[in-house]
Design a protein around this motif. Structure first.
Motif, PDB file in Angstrom:
ATOM      1  N   PHE A 262       0.847  -1.188   0.000  1.00 45.46           N
ATOM      2  CA  PHE A 262       0.000   0.000   0.000  1.00 45.46           C
ATOM      3  C   PHE A 262       0.882   1.236   0.000  1.00 45.46           C
ATOM      4  O   PHE A 262       1.812   1.337   0.802  1.00 45.46           O
ATOM      5  CB  PHE A 262      -0.888   0.033   1.248  1.00 45.46           C
ATOM      6  N   GLY A 263       0.594   2.187  -0.884  1.00 45.48           N
ATOM      7  CA  GLY A 263       1.367   3.422  -0.926  1.00 45.48           C
ATOM      8  C   GLY A 263       0.666   4.467  -1.769  1.00 45.48           C
ATOM      9  O   GLY A 263      -0.294   4.158  -2.491  1.00 45.48           O
ATOM     10  N   ASP A 264       1.174   5.707  -1.683  1.00 44.39           N
ATOM     11  CA  ASP A 264       0.476   6.793  -2.371  1.00 44.39           C
ATOM     12  C   ASP A 264       1.387   7.802  -3.042  1.00 44.39           C
ATOM     13  O   ASP A 264       0.897   8.756  -3.643  1.00 44.39           O
ATOM     14  CB  ASP A 264      -0.394   7.556  -1.359  1.00 44.39           C
ATOM     15  N   GLU A 270       8.502   1.848  -6.646  1.00 44.44           N
ATOM     16  CA  GLU A 270       9.185   0.551  -6.853  1.00 44.44           C
ATOM     17  C   GLU A 270       8.454  -0.564  -6.102  1.00 44.44           C
ATOM     18  O   GLU A 270       8.300  -1.672  -6.616  1.00 44.44           O
ATOM     19  CB  GLU A 270      10.638   0.624  -6.391  1.00 44.44           C
ATOM     20  N   MET A 271       8.008  -0.277  -4.888  1.00 46.26           N
ATOM     21  CA  MET A 271       7.292  -1.267  -4.076  1.00 46.26           C
ATOM     22  C   MET A 271       5.957  -1.638  -4.717  1.00 46.26           C
ATOM     23  O   MET A 271       5.581  -2.824  -4.785  1.00 46.26           O
ATOM     24  CB  MET A 271       7.085  -0.703  -2.673  1.00 46.26           C
ATOM     25  N   LEU A 272       5.233  -0.629  -5.202  1.00 47.07           N
ATOM     26  CA  LEU A 272       3.931  -0.881  -5.818  1.00 47.07           C
ATOM     27  C   LEU A 272       4.073  -1.706  -7.095  1.00 47.07           C
ATOM     28  O   LEU A 272       3.219  -2.561  -7.397  1.00 47.07           O
ATOM     29  CB  LEU A 272       3.240   0.444  -6.128  1.00 47.07           C
ATOM     30  N   GLU A 273       5.119  -1.456  -7.866  1.00 43.95           N
ATOM     31  CA  GLU A 273       5.347  -2.205  -9.099  1.00 43.95           C
ATOM     32  C   GLU A 273       5.827  -3.624  -8.828  1.00 43.95           C
ATOM     33  O   GLU A 273       5.555  -4.544  -9.604  1.00 43.95           O
ATOM     34  CB  GLU A 273       6.362  -1.464  -9.966  1.00 43.95           C
ATOM     35  N   TRP A 274       6.539  -3.821  -7.715  1.00 45.88           N
ATOM     36  CA  TRP A 274       7.185  -5.095  -7.391  1.00 45.88           C
ATOM     37  C   TRP A 274       6.228  -6.149  -6.855  1.00 45.88           C
ATOM     38  O   TRP A 274       6.346  -7.331  -7.173  1.00 45.88           O
ATOM     39  CB  TRP A 274       8.295  -4.811  -6.380  1.00 45.88           C
ATOM     40  N   SER A 275       5.245  -5.754  -6.073  1.00 45.37           N
ATOM     41  CA  SER A 275       4.424  -6.720  -5.349  1.00 45.37           C
ATOM     42  C   SER A 275       3.318  -7.322  -6.212  1.00 45.37           C
ATOM     43  O   SER A 275       2.874  -6.722  -7.193  1.00 45.37           O
ATOM     44  CB  SER A 275       3.807  -6.070  -4.110  1.00 45.37           C
ATOM     45  N   GLU A 276       2.867  -8.500  -5.803  1.00 51.76           N
ATOM     46  CA  GLU A 276       1.818  -9.199  -6.551  1.00 51.76           C
ATOM     47  C   GLU A 276       0.531  -8.375  -6.616  1.00 51.76           C
ATOM     48  O   GLU A 276      -0.122  -8.294  -7.652  1.00 51.76           O
ATOM     49  CB  GLU A 276       1.547 -10.563  -5.909  1.00 51.76           C
ATOM     50  N   LEU A 277       0.155  -7.799  -5.499  1.00 45.72           N
ATOM     51  CA  LEU A 277      -0.995  -6.904  -5.452  1.00 45.72           C
ATOM     52  C   LEU A 277      -0.541  -5.597  -4.814  1.00 45.72           C
ATOM     53  O   LEU A 277       0.131  -5.611  -3.774  1.00 45.72           O
ATOM     54  CB  LEU A 277      -2.142  -7.509  -4.636  1.00 45.72           C
ATOM     55  N   VAL A 279      -1.977  -1.447  -3.940  1.00 48.22           N
ATOM     56  CA  VAL A 279      -3.171  -0.613  -3.901  1.00 48.22           C
ATOM     57  C   VAL A 279      -2.790   0.780  -3.431  1.00 48.22           C
ATOM     58  O   VAL A 279      -2.046   0.936  -2.454  1.00 48.22           O
ATOM     59  CB  VAL A 279      -4.238  -1.202  -2.952  1.00 48.22           C
ATOM     60  N   CYS A 280      -3.305   1.784  -4.113  1.00 45.14           N
ATOM     61  CA  CYS A 280      -3.131   3.162  -3.661  1.00 45.14           C
ATOM     62  C   CYS A 280      -4.494   3.765  -3.357  1.00 45.14           C
ATOM     63  O   CYS A 280      -5.517   3.315  -3.888  1.00 45.14           O
ATOM     64  CB  CYS A 280      -2.373   3.996  -4.698  1.00 45.14           C
ATOM     65  N   PRO A 281      -4.548   4.776  -2.509  1.00 39.58           N
ATOM     66  CA  PRO A 281      -5.831   5.409  -2.193  1.00 39.58           C
ATOM     67  C   PRO A 281      -6.325   6.286  -3.333  1.00 39.58           C
ATOM     68  O   PRO A 281      -5.535   6.729  -4.182  1.00 39.58           O
ATOM     69  CB  PRO A 281      -5.503   6.250  -0.948  1.00 39.58           C
ATOM     70  N   ALA A 294       0.371   1.561  -9.104  1.00 39.95           N
ATOM     71  CA  ALA A 294      -0.435   0.596  -8.349  1.00 39.95           C
ATOM     72  C   ALA A 294      -1.269  -0.265  -9.281  1.00 39.95           C
ATOM     73  O   ALA A 294      -1.773   0.198 -10.309  1.00 39.95           O
ATOM     74  CB  ALA A 294      -1.331   1.330  -7.366  1.00 39.95           C
ATOM     75  N   LYS A 295      -1.429  -1.524  -8.906  1.00 34.43           N
ATOM     76  CA  LYS A 295      -2.242  -2.431  -9.715  1.00 34.43           C
ATOM     77  C   LYS A 295      -3.731  -2.190  -9.494  1.00 34.43           C
ATOM     78  O   LYS A 295      -4.551  -2.530 -10.350  1.00 34.43           O
ATOM     79  CB  LYS A 295      -1.855  -3.873  -9.392  1.00 34.43           C
ATOM     80  N   VAL A 296      -4.080  -1.616  -8.344  1.00 35.90           N
ATOM     81  CA  VAL A 296      -5.471  -1.294  -8.034  1.00 35.90           C
ATOM     82  C   VAL A 296      -5.521   0.098  -7.418  1.00 35.90           C
ATOM     83  O   VAL A 296      -4.697   0.425  -6.556  1.00 35.90           O
ATOM     84  CB  VAL A 296      -6.083  -2.319  -7.047  1.00 35.90           C
TER      85      VAL A 296
END
Length: 320
Positions: A262-264, A270-277, A279-281, A294-296
């Motif tokens: 989770f990040g914004d 890099e973290m948002l692109e790296w993880s399987e799922l 989400v950003c607000p 973010a993927k979602v």
């Protein structure tokens, strides 16, 4: 159905915390439930150690397992050393104070009258001039930070001498460089500094990452942030798996498999692109990249506990 997600890594500001820097009961309870269901909980933030430890302490039942602080510069594991803060250092990913002293010497040579803010792993922050404090507080940017934690004001030679004394401080989280003249933008300063540090990396083997700082004045005066190359939140999370952590031991954990992040903001990309799922607000800043990385994109914002909404949804799926 068993959940495919074994780990959560969440940013703090604009993400887990609301706009008043508070934790909601919904977010707290959802993290506790995720942990009780066998998950691993990590806070991954640009904030410093003391601030992050304090936030983790507000989430009961030893729910938070690891802290990745200062954008991957320091990795901490929950321990039992309660004489200090209860957290054990696993890894330091920061330039040594000796290397930063060399960096300051280079900058002083090529950008006369430049000023610095230096943020060490431990101990008091340092600035090279009252000008640094005046400029950063001129439009309110760092006023509360300086009031809460006044830095040492030293000249460049004094700072270099202090940094070369490794008994005083061993590593520096990052360095903010301000130009010698008003009106010089961060982009202009970066154009001057980048080739200097590319050459230094070749000569000394220290990989540097230089980025234009978010901070700037209305007249365009900007700054550059200097830190170790390739260190970010995703780098820190990968290390948790490669360090043989007994709680980050699922298959392909180092490649982002099994993680929800989770990040914004820009330091989450890099973290948002790296993880399987990821989400950003819904209220993520439009110009910082999280909405694209973010993927979602949640329909909720950080004041509506979007983190809890995602966790509860995933936990409900695993009970089907």
């Amino acid at each position: 159905m068993t959940s495919p997600y074994h780990g959560i890594a969440t940013d703090l500001d604009g993400t887990l915390l609301d706009t008043n820097s508070k934790l909601s009961s919904q977010n707290i309870n959802s993290l506790i439930k995720f942990k009780e269901n066998g998950g691993t909980v990590v806070i991954a933030t640009g904030r410093w150690r003391d601030f992050t430890v304090d936030i983790a302490s507000k989430i009961p039942n030893n729910t938070v397992d690891y802290l990745v602080v200062q954008d991957g510069g320091l990795i901490l594991e929950r321990g039992n050393d309660y004489k200090n803060d209860g957290w054990t250092t696993l890894q330091i990913n920061m330039p040594t104070s000796i290397n930063v002293a060399r960096a300051i010497s280079l900058i002083s040579t090529y950008v006369p009258n430049s000023v610095f803010g230096i943020f060490p792993l431990s101990g008091q922050n340092m600035v090279s001039s009252q000008t640094y404090m005046d400029w950063l507080t001129e439009e309110g940017f760092a006023l509360s930070m300086f009031q809460a934690n006044p830095p040492l004001i030293l000249n460049n030679n004094e700072i270099e001498t202090l940094l070369k004394d490794t008994t005083t401080t061993s590593h520096i989280s990052w360095l903010r460089i301000l130009p010698g003249e008003r009106g010089t933008t961060g982009e202009q300063l970066l154009q001057i500094l980048q080739p200097i540090f590319d050459k230094d990396a070749t000569q000394h083997g220290t990989g540097w990452d230089l980025k234009v700082s978010d901070w700037k004045l209305n007249d365009g005066t900007g700054a550059v942030i200097l830190k170790l190359a390739n260190v970010n939140k995703a780098f820190g999370l990968r290390q948790l798996a490669t360090l043989k952590s007994n709680k980050v031991n699922w298959e392909n954990a180092s490649n982002g498999k099994g993680w929800i992040t989770f990040g914004d903001n820009w330091n989450d990309l890099e973290m948002l692109e790296w993880s399987e799922l990821s989400v950003c607000p819904s209220n993520s800043p439009k110009d910082k990249g999280a909405l694209e990385a973010a993927k979602v994109i949640s329909k909720l914002d950080n004041d509506q506990s979007f983190v809890a909404d995602v966790i509860e949804t995933e936990l409900a799926k695993s009970r089907l």
